[in-house]
Design an enzyme around this catalytic site. Sequence first.
Site, mmCIF file in Angstrom:
data_model
loop_
_atom_site.group_PDB
_atom_site.id
_atom_site.type_symbol
_atom_site.label_atom_id
_atom_site.label_comp_id
_atom_site.label_asym_id
_atom_site.label_seq_id
_atom_site.Cartn_x
_atom_site.Cartn_y
_atom_site.Cartn_z
ATOM 1 N N GLU A 183 0.859 -1.182 0.000
ATOM 2 C CA GLU A 183 0.000 0.000 0.000
ATOM 3 C C GLU A 183 0.893 1.229 0.000
ATOM 4 O O GLU A 183 2.023 1.173 0.475
ATOM 5 C CB GLU A 183 -0.882 0.004 1.261
ATOM 6 C CG GLU A 183 -1.825 -1.172 1.342
ATOM 7 C CD GLU A 183 -2.447 -1.313 2.743
ATOM 8 O OE1 GLU A 183 -2.613 -0.295 3.428
ATOM 9 O OE2 GLU A 183 -2.739 -2.453 3.127
ATOM 10 N N CYS B 187 51.029 24.722 -12.519
ATOM 11 C CA CYS B 187 50.538 23.913 -11.399
ATOM 12 C C CYS B 187 50.075 22.555 -11.935
ATOM 13 O O CYS B 187 49.326 22.496 -12.900
ATOM 14 C CB CYS B 187 49.374 24.635 -10.724
ATOM 15 S SG CYS B 187 48.588 23.641 -9.437
ATOM 16 N N ASP C 269 1.085 10.209 3.693
ATOM 17 C CA ASP C 269 1.718 11.070 4.688
ATOM 18 C C ASP C 269 0.670 11.970 5.320
ATOM 19 O O ASP C 269 0.519 13.132 4.972
ATOM 20 C CB ASP C 269 2.815 11.899 4.022
ATOM 21 C CG ASP C 269 3.833 12.395 5.029
ATOM 22 O OD1 ASP C 269 3.753 11.961 6.199
ATOM 23 O OD2 ASP C 269 4.684 13.200 4.664
ATOM 24 N N LYS D 125 2.220 4.586 1.490
ATOM 25 C CA LYS D 125 2.245 5.140 2.833
ATOM 26 C C LYS D 125 1.843 6.608 2.724
ATOM 27 O O LYS D 125 2.624 7.465 2.337
ATOM 28 C CB LYS D 125 3.640 5.006 3.436
ATOM 29 C CG LYS D 125 3.694 5.426 4.886
ATOM 30 C CD LYS D 125 4.990 4.952 5.527
ATOM 31 C CE LYS D 125 5.009 5.287 6.998
ATOM 32 N NZ LYS D 125 5.021 6.727 7.268
ATOM 33 N N CYS E 190 44.506 29.140 -7.747
ATOM 34 C CA CYS E 190 45.936 29.002 -7.950
ATOM 35 C C CYS E 190 46.205 29.611 -9.313
ATOM 36 O O CYS E 190 45.540 29.270 -10.291
ATOM 37 C CB CYS E 190 46.354 27.532 -7.938
ATOM 38 S SG CYS E 190 48.082 27.314 -8.402
ATOM 39 N N CYS F 173 48.692 26.629 -2.498
ATOM 40 C CA CYS F 173 48.084 25.594 -3.322
ATOM 41 C C CYS F 173 48.541 24.224 -2.830
ATOM 42 O O CYS F 173 49.741 23.992 -2.668
ATOM 43 C CB CYS F 173 48.490 25.784 -4.776
ATOM 44 S SG CYS F 173 47.924 24.449 -5.838
ATOM 45 N N CYS G 64 50.913 22.743 -5.779
ATOM 46 C CA CYS G 64 52.193 23.305 -6.215
ATOM 47 C C CYS G 64 52.810 24.214 -5.162
ATOM 48 O O CYS G 64 53.862 24.803 -5.397
ATOM 49 C CB CYS G 64 52.022 24.065 -7.525
ATOM 50 S SG CYS G 64 51.048 25.564 -7.344
ATOM 51 N N TYR H 286 -7.155 1.597 6.078
ATOM 52 C CA TYR H 286 -6.301 0.445 5.781
ATOM 53 C C TYR H 286 -6.378 -0.686 6.801
ATOM 54 O O TYR H 286 -5.775 -1.728 6.611
ATOM 55 C CB TYR H 286 -4.836 0.860 5.563
ATOM 56 C CG TYR H 286 -4.298 1.877 6.554
ATOM 57 C CD1 TYR H 286 -3.980 3.157 6.118
ATOM 58 C CD2 TYR H 286 -4.089 1.559 7.885
ATOM 59 C CE1 TYR H 286 -3.483 4.107 6.996
ATOM 60 C CE2 TYR H 286 -3.590 2.493 8.770
ATOM 61 C CZ TYR H 286 -3.289 3.775 8.331
ATOM 62 O OH TYR H 286 -2.799 4.707 9.204
ATOM 63 N N LYS I 30 10.819 3.431 3.029
ATOM 64 C CA LYS I 30 10.833 4.869 2.740
ATOM 65 C C LYS I 30 11.476 5.105 1.382
ATOM 66 O O LYS I 30 12.383 4.384 0.985
ATOM 67 C CB LYS I 30 11.628 5.597 3.823
ATOM 68 C CG LYS I 30 11.009 5.475 5.202
ATOM 69 C CD LYS I 30 10.102 6.659 5.503
ATOM 70 C CE LYS I 30 9.420 6.526 6.842
ATOM 71 N NZ LYS I 30 9.312 7.781 7.572
HETATM 72 N N1 LIG Z 1 10.700 15.887 11.026
HETATM 73 C C1 LIG Z 1 10.713 15.664 12.321
HETATM 74 O O1 LIG Z 1 11.230 16.448 13.101
HETATM 75 C C2 LIG Z 1 10.080 14.430 12.847
HETATM 76 C C3 LIG Z 1 9.926 14.206 14.208
HETATM 77 C C4 LIG Z 1 9.317 13.045 14.625
HETATM 78 C C5 LIG Z 1 8.862 12.126 13.701
HETATM 79 N N2 LIG Z 1 9.012 12.377 12.369
HETATM 80 C C6 LIG Z 1 8.558 11.439 11.340
HETATM 81 O O2 LIG Z 1 7.588 10.599 11.835
HETATM 82 C C7 LIG Z 1 7.955 9.256 11.600
HETATM 83 C C8 LIG Z 1 7.616 8.426 12.778
HETATM 84 O O3 LIG Z 1 6.289 8.580 12.931
HETATM 85 P P1 LIG Z 1 5.318 7.374 13.133
HETATM 86 O O4 LIG Z 1 5.627 6.712 14.397
HETATM 87 O O5 LIG Z 1 3.998 7.937 12.883
HETATM 88 O O6 LIG Z 1 5.668 6.308 12.058
HETATM 89 P P2 LIG Z 1 5.551 6.366 10.529
HETATM 90 O O7 LIG Z 1 4.908 7.618 10.080
HETATM 91 O O8 LIG Z 1 6.890 6.105 9.978
HETATM 92 O O9 LIG Z 1 4.607 5.099 10.206
HETATM 93 C C9 LIG Z 1 3.407 4.747 10.855
HETATM 94 C C10 LIG Z 1 2.247 5.466 10.299
HETATM 95 O O10 LIG Z 1 2.131 5.273 8.929
HETATM 96 C C11 LIG Z 1 0.836 5.683 8.569
HETATM 97 N N3 LIG Z 1 0.351 4.993 7.363
HETATM 98 C C12 LIG Z 1 0.166 5.602 6.167
HETATM 99 N N4 LIG Z 1 -0.264 4.765 5.253
HETATM 100 C C13 LIG Z 1 -0.392 3.550 5.857
HETATM 101 C C14 LIG Z 1 -0.829 2.271 5.409
HETATM 102 N N5 LIG Z 1 -1.194 2.066 4.156
HETATM 103 N N6 LIG Z 1 -0.836 1.269 6.297
HETATM 104 C C15 LIG Z 1 -0.450 1.469 7.579
HETATM 105 N N7 LIG Z 1 -0.020 2.661 8.061
HETATM 106 C C16 LIG Z 1 0.005 3.696 7.211
HETATM 107 C C17 LIG Z 1 -0.024 5.508 9.775
HETATM 108 O O11 LIG Z 1 -0.440 6.797 10.182
HETATM 109 C C18 LIG Z 1 0.915 4.976 10.796
HETATM 110 O O12 LIG Z 1 0.614 5.488 12.044
HETATM 111 C C19 LIG Z 1 9.436 9.249 11.380
HETATM 112 O O13 LIG Z 1 9.789 8.260 10.462
HETATM 113 C C20 LIG Z 1 9.719 10.643 10.899
HETATM 114 O O14 LIG Z 1 9.815 10.629 9.478
HETATM 115 C C21 LIG Z 1 9.610 13.491 11.935
HETATM 116 ZN ZN LIG Z 2 48.730 25.196 -7.798
#
Ligand SMILES: NC(=O)c1ccc[n+]([C@@H]2O[C@H](COP(=O)([O-])OP(=O)(O)OC[C@H]3O[C@@H](n4cnc5c(N)ncnc54)[C@H](O)[C@@H]3O)[C@@H](O)[C@H]2O)c1
Ligand SMILES: [Zn+2]
Length: 729
Positions: free
Chosen positions: A126, A488, A130, A128, A483, A465, A468, A238, A371
């Site tokens: 699937e 050189c 964001d 992921k 230089c 440099c 040389c 999901y 990732k």
């Molecule tokens: N930039 C920053 O300062 C900072 C700070 C803390 C955390 N983070 C980010 O947050 C991440 C950690 O957060 P996390 O614990 O939520 O883990 P994560 O975001 O790496 O993964 C878990 C999450 O993925 C999501 N998800 C999306 N599609 C999905 C699918 N098809 N099936 C299952 N889950 C799905 C769900 O919300 C689940 O909770 C780190 O990897 C980092 O990239 C960034």
């Molecule tokens: Zn030189």
Amino acid sequence: MNALEITPEIKQRVQDLRKLLWQASYEYYVLDAPTMEDAVYDQLYRELVDLETRYPALIVSDSPTQRVGERPASQFVSVKHNIPLYSLENAFGNEDLAKWQERWQRQLLAVSGQPSADEPFDYVCELKIDGNALALTYENGILVRGVTRGDGITGEEITQNVKAIRSIPLRLNLDNPPPVVEVRGEAFLPLSSFEQINQEREQAGEALFANPRNAAAGTLRQLDSKIVARRKLDFFPYTLHWGEKAEGRRQKAEVDGVAGEIGEAGGVEAATEGKVTQNFLPQPISPSPLPTPSTQWDCLELLKQMGFRVNPERQQCADLQAVQEYCDRWSLDRTQLRYMTDGVVVKINSLALQAQLGFTQKFPRWAIALKYPAEEAPTIVKRISVNVGRTGAVTPLAEMRPVQLAGTTVARATLHNSDRIAELDIRIGDTVIVRKAGEIIPEVVRVLYDLRPENTMPFQMPSQCPECSQPLVKPDDEAVTRCINASCPAILRGALVHWASRQALDINGLGEKLVLQFVDTDLVRSVADLYDLTVDRLLLLERMGKKSAEKLVGAIADSKQQPWARVLYGLGIRHVGSVNAQILTQRFTSVEALAAADVGAIATVFGIGTEIAESVHDWFQNPGNQQLIQRLQAAGLQFIGEVVDSDQVSAAIAGKTFVVTGTLPTLKRDEAKAMIQAAGGKVTDSVSKKTDYLVVGEDAGSKLTKAQTLGVAQLSEVELLELLDRGEE
Ligand SMILES: NC(=O)c1ccc[n+]([C@@H]2O[C@H](COP(=O)([O-])OP(=O)(O)OC[C@H]3O[C@@H](n4cnc5c(N)ncnc54)[C@H](O)[C@@H]3O)[C@@H](O)[C@H]2O)c1
Ligand SMILES: [Zn+2]
């Protein structure tokens, strides 16, 4: 394994990492205003995990590695999740994926005691998304509760806001719904809504959201659900659970009979504050009219039937190779999506296998998030070196602990010049963020000062440099240190490599290694010396055989036939690239004519400005360069071109605007451009109403489409050549 000794440096590093990660995750989860790139966070997090694994004595219960997410903000009622919302383990490449498969197979063997290798299994891939995870509870088919993930144990109840998300059904599309259904999925903001919101905020003078994920989180926490409705949040489900309604405190989270150590996850008590209500107890599937799903794939199909919009890009994959193909495809195609994704989630399809594997404290063992290759990552500077190029320009380079970036291993990054070094205040030992996007040379974008070890020193550019030992020069109005010693060895090596390069004299077999040997052994002290080389002399070099020596002498001799334009380019005059060399040699058909021209005369050539003209003029004033030309002329190189006088500038081409696109059958694109310019035409990069002709080669893309819509005339290479010929009659 012996306990490794914990040095003060390691202890300090672990403490610094922890502090930085805590701060970053507070900004990310609580403030919805991250200050660190996700990929950088992930990498530093991984470093901390590695250190804690190697030195378990350093683990503390409040390490960021011991906790999922963050404690929720407080304006909503807290709700304890019956099944924690887990995080996902990260994989950063195919190797990690393969390791994960090995690991879960081993674990399965340990749990079930039977060899599982032959048992058939498959994966579901699937995207992921964001966004923000939500847990939705339906009682008798009606949406009664929506809760954020929070810290994974306890979330915030935001039912009103959840109801404002149009793609979340308020009532399940089932005739006989089970008493309780819990659906989990990702709420997200489509990119278009995100951009619109930020535009509005900009106009209102409000702080912008860093990315769609934070904008979605901020939106879900709005107290006014009308705002939520307006912002057009969307949702992809999901996960599907169902059971019977139950009150009371749950002892231990159990999924289909497999106990995880879930309830004991760190931070539970601390996070369970304020008004806590209890959800429902998950139960094994009770008699219900639903077809009983036995796989994740079935669950997704069932969610669709229930009235959810399930992400259409999901795919069943029979093996890791298919998984990798899916990931590779989406690491490119993700840019076409109307929402952000930060990777791919790979899940074992069989629910029975999932149940056998269960969970660690933080992750399901049966799923992993791959990732996308990061374009930015943290690493440590081991050394700062300087490189002298063929123009004498001195470029400082950071030599770093190798790191994976955009699919390649990067160990050096440019620091550009001394101004940039001062601006970054980069020091040996620093943790820095390097960036490499697509084809761009890796560069250091910033320094994580919080992770700087003690006793570091600011970096000083050398005053001599490194090649040389002559003093380096930095004019006050320039950023570049140079230089200026013409002999050189670094400059000479660069000049030779450039002279032999494909677009210049194209000398086959004369590469960097050989050039290094030539210069080191003093065999060659100028480009002209190449033409005095004999087989016997070459044989004095280490690892040089008779055959290769003969070949090389032949290739050098052949280069004497290369046209004047390539010779001019090969001389490596500043600002004279291959296109400018073409243009100049069409006007100045002999080296004598060019050497005698003053700046004004050179600058009148179409496409050549005064800066270029000055550089050319200066070059020919230098006695060393004049000598070089004489020697090369004596050696038999071409310093005369075809005669084209300016009266012959094509009437069909002069003053017209051209765009060249696609691969032409014989001409390089630069050559075609130079020919058009020499004939008095103008060449631009993009098609507009002002374009007179589009010269089209194979695989032409959007420029052709645009020309067609604007009705711009098209020319093939043959037609272009005819048009050019007509002018010369
Ligand atoms: N930039 C920053 O300062 C900072 C700070 C803390 C955390 N983070 C980010 O947050 C991440 C950690 O957060 P996390 O614990 O939520 O883990 P994560 O975001 O790496 O993964 C878990 C999450 O993925 C999501 N998800 C999306 N599609 C999905 C699918 N098809 N099936 C299952 N889950 C799905 C769900 O919300 C689940 O909770 C780190 O990897 C980092 O990239 C960034
Ligand atoms: Zn030189």
